[in-house]
Motif scaffolding. Structure first.
Motif, PDB file in Angstrom:
ATOM      1  N   GLN A 119       0.778  -1.373   0.025  1.00  0.00           N
ATOM      2  CA  GLN A 119       0.076  -0.045  -0.201  1.00  0.00           C
ATOM      3  C   GLN A 119       0.947   1.344  -0.076  1.00  0.00           C
ATOM      4  OE1 GLN A 119      -2.557  -0.556   3.554  1.00  0.00           O
ATOM      5  NE2 GLN A 119      -3.790  -2.186   2.497  1.00  0.00           N
TER       6      GLN A 119
ATOM      7  N   ILE B  56       0.556   5.993  -4.177  1.00  0.00           N
ATOM      8  CA  ILE B  56       0.777   5.943  -5.723  1.00  0.00           C
ATOM      9  C   ILE B  56       1.623   7.164  -5.986  1.00  0.00           C
ATOM     10  CG2 ILE B  56      -0.455   6.212  -7.930  1.00  0.00           C
ATOM     11  CD1 ILE B  56      -2.744   4.584  -6.417  1.00  0.00           C
TER      12      ILE B  56
ATOM     13  N   GLY C 234      -0.746   1.356  -6.894  1.00  0.00           N
ATOM     14  CA  GLY C 234      -1.044   0.786  -5.601  1.00  0.00           C
ATOM     15  C   GLY C 234      -0.288  -0.600  -5.292  1.00  0.00           C
TER      16      GLY C 234
END
Length: 143
Positions: A17, A20, A42
């Motif tokens: 995670q 981005i 991601g």
């Protein structure tokens, strides 16, 4: 300690995670970014590096940093520190390795796999995680 007394094993840091588009990298021995990469959708980021383990256990390697007599860790550079000057972030993640489980170390030393440390790349505030980041898990991978 002589290198002859040290056994090299593979270490993989997986950042799940990640924010981005934010550049992450290992920190090279001379403090420059090493192997920079960013997540486009991601997907996790993965960094492979060798570390050396000596009795104690004690940890060595080009990316192994120390703090005091026992603490050993790996830095992950983020944003500007990873080589992205316009990034709004200039951070580092500290990934501890001095407290790796003895059974995990033994199996890695025996050549039964690569040590993987998985961390969460996004902080509670939605920005890139930084400072000491606790592991989500530590495991041995056959690949």
């Amino acid at each position: 300690m002589a290198k002859a007394d040290q056994i090299e094993v593979g270490l993989r840091i997986i950042i799940e995670q990640p924010v981005i588009g934010v550049l992450h990298s290992l920190q090279a021995k001379d403090d420059r970014p090493l192997d920079p990469k960013a997540s486009g959708t991601g997907e996790p980021l993965s960094f492979d590096l060798p570390i050396r383990i000596a009795p104690g256990p004690r940890f060595f390697g080009d990316q192994v940093r120390r703090e005091g007599p026992v603490r050993r860790f790996i830095y992950i550079r983020i944003g500007q520190l990873a080589g992205d000057p316009p990034s709004p972030w200039s951070r580092r993640m500290k990934i501890d390795i001095h407290d790796l489980d003895e059974d995990l170390l033994t199996r890695a030393i025996e050549g039964r796999g690569i040590i993987e440390i998985v961390v969460n790349g996004t902080g509670k505030d939605g920005t890139p995680a930084c400072a000491t980041v606790p592991p989500v898990c530590r495991r041995l991978s056959e690949s």
